[in-house]
Design a protein around this motif. Structure first.
Motif, PDB file in Angstrom:
ATOM      1  N   GLN A 189       0.829  -1.208   0.000  1.00  0.00           N
ATOM      2  CA  GLN A 189       0.000   0.000   0.000  1.00  0.00           C
ATOM      3  C   GLN A 189       0.868   1.265   0.000  1.00  0.00           C
ATOM      4  O   GLN A 189       0.410   2.337  -0.371  1.00  0.00           O
ATOM      5  N   VAL A 190       2.102   1.107   0.424  1.00  0.00           N
ATOM      6  CA  VAL A 190       3.062   2.212   0.367  1.00  0.00           C
ATOM      7  C   VAL A 190       3.867   2.147  -0.924  1.00  0.00           C
ATOM      8  O   VAL A 190       4.051   3.162  -1.614  1.00  0.00           O
ATOM      9  N   VAL A 191       4.331   0.943  -1.261  1.00  0.00           N
ATOM     10  CA  VAL A 191       5.113   0.734  -2.487  1.00  0.00           C
ATOM     11  C   VAL A 191       4.131   0.373  -3.589  1.00  0.00           C
ATOM     12  O   VAL A 191       3.765  -0.780  -3.781  1.00  0.00           O
ATOM     13  N   ARG A 192       3.715   1.375  -4.335  1.00  0.00           N
ATOM     14  CA  ARG A 192       2.672   1.166  -5.349  1.00  0.00           C
ATOM     15  C   ARG A 192       2.872   2.156  -6.491  1.00  0.00           C
ATOM     16  O   ARG A 192       3.544   3.185  -6.324  1.00  0.00           O
ATOM     17  N   PRO A 193       2.262   1.881  -7.639  1.00  0.00           N
ATOM     18  CA  PRO A 193       2.359   2.842  -8.746  1.00  0.00           C
ATOM     19  C   PRO A 193       1.725   4.168  -8.361  1.00  0.00           C
ATOM     20  O   PRO A 193       0.757   4.226  -7.603  1.00  0.00           O
ATOM     21  N   ASP A 194       2.284   5.236  -8.888  1.00  0.00           N
ATOM     22  CA  ASP A 194       1.758   6.577  -8.623  1.00  0.00           C
ATOM     23  C   ASP A 194       2.123   7.457  -9.817  1.00  0.00           C
ATOM     24  O   ASP A 194       3.286   7.547 -10.195  1.00  0.00           O
ATOM     25  N   VAL A 301      11.860   7.036  -7.184  1.00  0.00           N
ATOM     26  CA  VAL A 301      12.656   6.537  -8.319  1.00  0.00           C
ATOM     27  C   VAL A 301      11.954   5.354  -8.972  1.00  0.00           C
ATOM     28  O   VAL A 301      11.841   5.273 -10.206  1.00  0.00           O
ATOM     29  N   LEU A 302      11.466   4.425  -8.165  1.00  0.00           N
ATOM     30  CA  LEU A 302      10.765   3.264  -8.720  1.00  0.00           C
ATOM     31  C   LEU A 302       9.496   3.691  -9.448  1.00  0.00           C
ATOM     32  O   LEU A 302       9.172   3.160 -10.521  1.00  0.00           O
ATOM     33  N   SER A 326       6.233  -4.373  -6.887  1.00  0.00           N
ATOM     34  CA  SER A 326       5.108  -3.757  -6.195  1.00  0.00           C
ATOM     35  C   SER A 326       4.804  -2.366  -6.731  1.00  0.00           C
ATOM     36  O   SER A 326       3.641  -1.946  -6.772  1.00  0.00           O
ATOM     37  N   ALA A 327       5.842  -1.658  -7.153  1.00  0.00           N
ATOM     38  CA  ALA A 327       5.662  -0.317  -7.735  1.00  0.00           C
ATOM     39  C   ALA A 327       5.186  -0.374  -9.175  1.00  0.00           C
ATOM     40  O   ALA A 327       4.973   0.677  -9.802  1.00  0.00           O
ATOM     41  N   GLY A 328       5.002  -1.575  -9.708  1.00  0.00           N
ATOM     42  CA  GLY A 328       4.537  -1.730 -11.081  1.00  0.00           C
ATOM     43  C   GLY A 328       5.603  -1.496 -12.119  1.00  0.00           C
ATOM     44  O   GLY A 328       5.303  -1.157 -13.270  1.00  0.00           O
ATOM     45  N   CYS A 329       6.866  -1.682 -11.742  1.00  0.00           N
ATOM     46  CA  CYS A 329       7.953  -1.506 -12.708  1.00  0.00           C
ATOM     47  C   CYS A 329       7.987  -2.653 -13.714  1.00  0.00           C
ATOM     48  O   CYS A 329       7.610  -3.782 -13.400  1.00  0.00           O
ATOM     49  N   VAL A 330       8.476  -2.369 -14.907  1.00  0.00           N
ATOM     50  CA  VAL A 330       8.897  -3.430 -15.823  1.00  0.00           C
ATOM     51  C   VAL A 330      10.334  -3.768 -15.428  1.00  0.00           C
ATOM     52  O   VAL A 330      11.253  -2.982 -15.670  1.00  0.00           O
ATOM     53  N   VAL A 331      10.513  -4.922 -14.806  1.00  0.00           N
ATOM     54  CA  VAL A 331      11.825  -5.318 -14.312  1.00  0.00           C
ATOM     55  C   VAL A 331      12.507  -6.210 -15.342  1.00  0.00           C
ATOM     56  O   VAL A 331      11.962  -7.250 -15.731  1.00  0.00           O
ATOM     57  N   VAL A 332      13.679  -5.794 -15.789  1.00  0.00           N
ATOM     58  CA  VAL A 332      14.548  -6.649 -16.581  1.00  0.00           C
ATOM     59  C   VAL A 332      15.551  -7.235 -15.601  1.00  0.00           C
ATOM     60  O   VAL A 332      16.404  -6.528 -15.066  1.00  0.00           O
ATOM     61  N   GLY A 333      15.420  -8.528 -15.323  1.00  0.00           N
ATOM     62  CA  GLY A 333      16.211  -9.173 -14.282  1.00  0.00           C
ATOM     63  C   GLY A 333      17.127 -10.245 -14.820  1.00  0.00           C
ATOM     64  O   GLY A 333      16.975 -10.720 -15.954  1.00  0.00           O
ATOM     65  N   SER A 334      18.070 -10.626 -13.984  1.00  0.00           N
ATOM     66  CA  SER A 334      19.006 -11.688 -14.379  1.00  0.00           C
ATOM     67  C   SER A 334      18.345 -13.055 -14.245  1.00  0.00           C
ATOM     68  O   SER A 334      17.575 -13.307 -13.312  1.00  0.00           O
ATOM     69  N   ARG A 335      18.666 -13.917 -15.172  1.00  0.00           N
ATOM     70  CA  ARG A 335      18.147 -15.287 -15.131  1.00  0.00           C
ATOM     71  C   ARG A 335      19.000 -16.109 -14.155  1.00  0.00           C
ATOM     72  O   ARG A 335      19.719 -17.036 -14.525  1.00  0.00           O
ATOM     73  N   THR A 336      18.914 -15.725 -12.890  1.00  0.00           N
ATOM     74  CA  THR A 336      19.591 -16.433 -11.810  1.00  0.00           C
ATOM     75  C   THR A 336      18.528 -16.917 -10.834  1.00  0.00           C
ATOM     76  O   THR A 336      17.428 -16.353 -10.759  1.00  0.00           O
ATOM     77  N   LEU A 377       2.109  -6.561 -18.381  1.00  0.00           N
ATOM     78  CA  LEU A 377       3.206  -7.109 -17.590  1.00  0.00           C
ATOM     79  C   LEU A 377       3.383  -6.306 -16.302  1.00  0.00           C
ATOM     80  O   LEU A 377       3.629  -6.882 -15.230  1.00  0.00           O
ATOM     81  N   ARG A 378       3.255  -4.991 -16.384  1.00  0.00           N
ATOM     82  CA  ARG A 378       3.343  -4.152 -15.185  1.00  0.00           C
ATOM     83  C   ARG A 378       2.280  -4.561 -14.158  1.00  0.00           C
ATOM     84  O   ARG A 378       2.559  -4.656 -12.953  1.00  0.00           O
ATOM     85  N   GLN A 379       1.067  -4.777 -14.636  1.00  0.00           N
ATOM     86  CA  GLN A 379      -0.005  -5.163 -13.719  1.00  0.00           C
ATOM     87  C   GLN A 379       0.265  -6.528 -13.111  1.00  0.00           C
ATOM     88  O   GLN A 379       0.013  -6.749 -11.916  1.00  0.00           O
ATOM     89  N   HIS A 380       0.798  -7.447 -13.905  1.00  0.00           N
ATOM     90  CA  HIS A 380       1.149  -8.775 -13.365  1.00  0.00           C
ATOM     91  C   HIS A 380       2.259  -8.658 -12.320  1.00  0.00           C
ATOM     92  O   HIS A 380       2.267  -9.404 -11.334  1.00  0.00           O
ATOM     93  N   ALA A 381       3.186  -7.753 -12.556  1.00  0.00           N
ATOM     94  CA  ALA A 381       4.246  -7.533 -11.568  1.00  0.00           C
ATOM     95  C   ALA A 381       3.645  -7.073 -10.246  1.00  0.00           C
ATOM     96  O   ALA A 381       3.963  -7.595  -9.162  1.00  0.00           O
ATOM     97  N   ARG A 382       2.775  -6.102 -10.324  1.00  0.00           N
ATOM     98  CA  ARG A 382       2.088  -5.602  -9.141  1.00  0.00           C
ATOM     99  C   ARG A 382       1.277  -6.714  -8.461  1.00  0.00           C
ATOM    100  O   ARG A 382       1.303  -6.865  -7.227  1.00  0.00           O
ATOM    101  N   ASP A 383       0.557  -7.494  -9.250  1.00  0.00           N
ATOM    102  CA  ASP A 383      -0.260  -8.583  -8.708  1.00  0.00           C
ATOM    103  C   ASP A 383       0.608  -9.606  -7.968  1.00  0.00           C
ATOM    104  O   ASP A 383       0.202 -10.147  -6.927  1.00  0.00           O
ATOM    105  N   THR A 384       1.793  -9.881  -8.510  1.00  0.00           N
ATOM    106  CA  THR A 384       2.709 -10.825  -7.857  1.00  0.00           C
ATOM    107  C   THR A 384       3.100 -10.326  -6.476  1.00  0.00           C
ATOM    108  O   THR A 384       3.071 -11.074  -5.494  1.00  0.00           O
ATOM    109  N   ALA A 385       3.458  -9.063  -6.387  1.00  0.00           N
ATOM    110  CA  ALA A 385       3.865  -8.499  -5.098  1.00  0.00           C
ATOM    111  C   ALA A 385       2.724  -8.536  -4.099  1.00  0.00           C
ATOM    112  O   ALA A 385       2.916  -8.896  -2.932  1.00  0.00           O
ATOM    113  N   VAL A 386       1.528  -8.188  -4.541  1.00  0.00           N
ATOM    114  CA  VAL A 386       0.383  -8.127  -3.628  1.00  0.00           C
ATOM    115  C   VAL A 386      -0.039  -9.519  -3.172  1.00  0.00           C
ATOM    116  O   VAL A 386      -0.307  -9.750  -1.993  1.00  0.00           O
TER     117      VAL A 386
END
Length: 408
Positions: A189-194, A301-302, A326-336, A377-386
């Motif tokens: 609820q604090v870390v969210r898109p704005d 920043v996020l 949670s902030a709804g970012c498009v995260v490009v992450g490492s495949r680790t 994808l952004r919404q799915h990212a947010r949904d995952t965090a929530v």
């Protein structure tokens, strides 16, 4: 019940759990060497008064330091016992040694160990990046001894708690059934898109940019700008990203020290080493090193990010990875492994090989060039965090239930 939290730098990972247990009516204390503490939680500080030996076997130097901390914590626990205070439950982070002698003071007290990471010469951080570490017999021997503190914790704990399934999997299989997986928790609820945040950026020469949500903003965050968190790979990808997206503004958050792995050569920093490697290929006027930020500015920043890059060795997962989701970012992450537990490629984020800077540049550039294509994808990212990592609906209730179950 009476609960004692042990953490070298309290509150650390217990910053939400300790006050929640206090609010639920339990008597809560914390034992620590340092840390800000928490309002309403009685803080018992201890200070080791022994110095490490100069003649001890070099492989034992780290363990001796932890033993000195454990001895200091032992004296503090004995003082509590002599004052008539005995906890029903101790929740301890054992990595620095303070939890070694809990059962010697309170044999009947239940112990929950917070277990972050168990070291190994294969399949994890050590040896992951050829050339970054000298993996020889001395190092392998010290690595085995590095786990002694955790072995003592496993032997005396009644139960364990690890933040992720992969982190639990690093511990010996004989103990994994006694380790629950519960993430620390993100306040979604604090870390969210704005859509409202903006930021005025300025270089030392007075030039700068004003950015707002919707601008082409590339972000990278790490506690320290160092190889373990892929800072060097990000910097090596940045010239190509700028070539493909010349209007991009890059925000880099993190200190110039080191937290993990080897320190930079004396007199330098990993930040400057890898910046200097590519700076002649960069438009530095469009890159801002923001250092370490207050939490509210970090969240801004996020929220401003059009593409967020998170890279890591096979090591402890950063809170910032889940906060970015949670902030709804498009995260490009490492495949680790740590990242793959959280991000499914093409569903709630984008994955690239940690070492493939060309692919990293191409993926980040595509995200920056086609923001509308990544809205789902952004919404799915947010949904995952929530749904999986929310502090108040998922993680904190699971942590509280686990603590209560150990003494019921």
């Amino acid at each position: 019940m009476r609960i004692l939290f042990i953490h070298q730098n309290f509150p650390g990972q217990f910053r939400h759990l300790a006050p929640a247990m206090q609010a639920a009516g339990h008597s809560v204390r914390a034992l620590a060497i340092q840390g800000k503490g928490l309002t309403g939680v009685d803080m018992v500080r201890h200070q080791p008064n022994m110095q490490p030996s100069k003649t001890i076997h070099p492989w034992l130097a780290e363990f001796e330091t932890k033993l000195i901390r454990g001895t200091s914590a032992l004296q503090a626990m004995l003082a509590m016992k002599q004052q008539g205070w005995t906890p029903d439950l101790v929740v301890a982070h054992p990595a620095w040694g303070e939890a070694m002698f809990i059962k010697e003071v309170w044999p009947q007290t239940k112990v929950l160990a917070f277990l972050e990471f168990y070291y190994s010469a294969t399949g994890r951080d050590v040896g992951f990046e050829p050339g970054m570490q000298t993996v020889n017999m001395d190092m392998l021997a010290q690595l085995r001894l590095k786990n002694m503190t955790h072995m003592l914790a496993l032997e005396c704990m009644d139960h364990g708690m690890a933040p992720t399934h992969w982190q639990r999997s690093t511990f010996p299989s004989a103990w994994q059934d006694r380790i629950d997986v519960v993430f620390d928790g993100i306040n979604t609820q604090v870390v969210r898109p704005d859509a409202k945040p903006h930021m005025q950026l300025q270089h030392a020469d007075g030039t700068g940019h004003r950015i707002q949500v919707g601008d082409e903003v590339l972000t990278f965050v790490a506690r320290q700008l160092e190889p373990y968190r892929g800072y060097h790979q990000f910097m090596r990808a940045l010239p190509k990203i700028q070539a493909q997206r010349p209007q991009v503004i890059t925000l880099i958050v993190g200190g110039d020290g080191h937290s993990y792995g080897q320190a930079a050569p004396q007199g330098s920093s990993w930040k400057n080493i890898y910046l200097n490697e590519v700076k002649d290929q960069l438009d530095l006027s469009r890159i801002y090193f923001l250092g370490t930020l207050a939490y509210e500015n970090y969240l801004k920043v996020l929220q401003l990010s059009a593409c967020h890059v998170y890279l890591t060795y096979p090591f402890v997962l950063s809170w910032s990875c889940v906060e970015a989701l949670s902030a709804g970012c498009v995260v490009v992450g490492s495949r680790t492994a740590p990242v793959m537990e959280v991000i499914e490629d093409g569903h709630n984020g984008v994955l690239v090989d940690f070492f493939d800077t060309e692919a990293l540049a191409d993926k980040a550039s595509h995200v920056l060039a086609h923001p509308q294509a990544y809205q789902t994808l952004r919404q799915h990212a947010r949904d995952t965090a929530v749904s999986r990592y929310d502090l108040h609906t998922q993680c904190l209730p699971a942590q509280q239930k686990l603590l209560t179950s150990l003494v019921s």
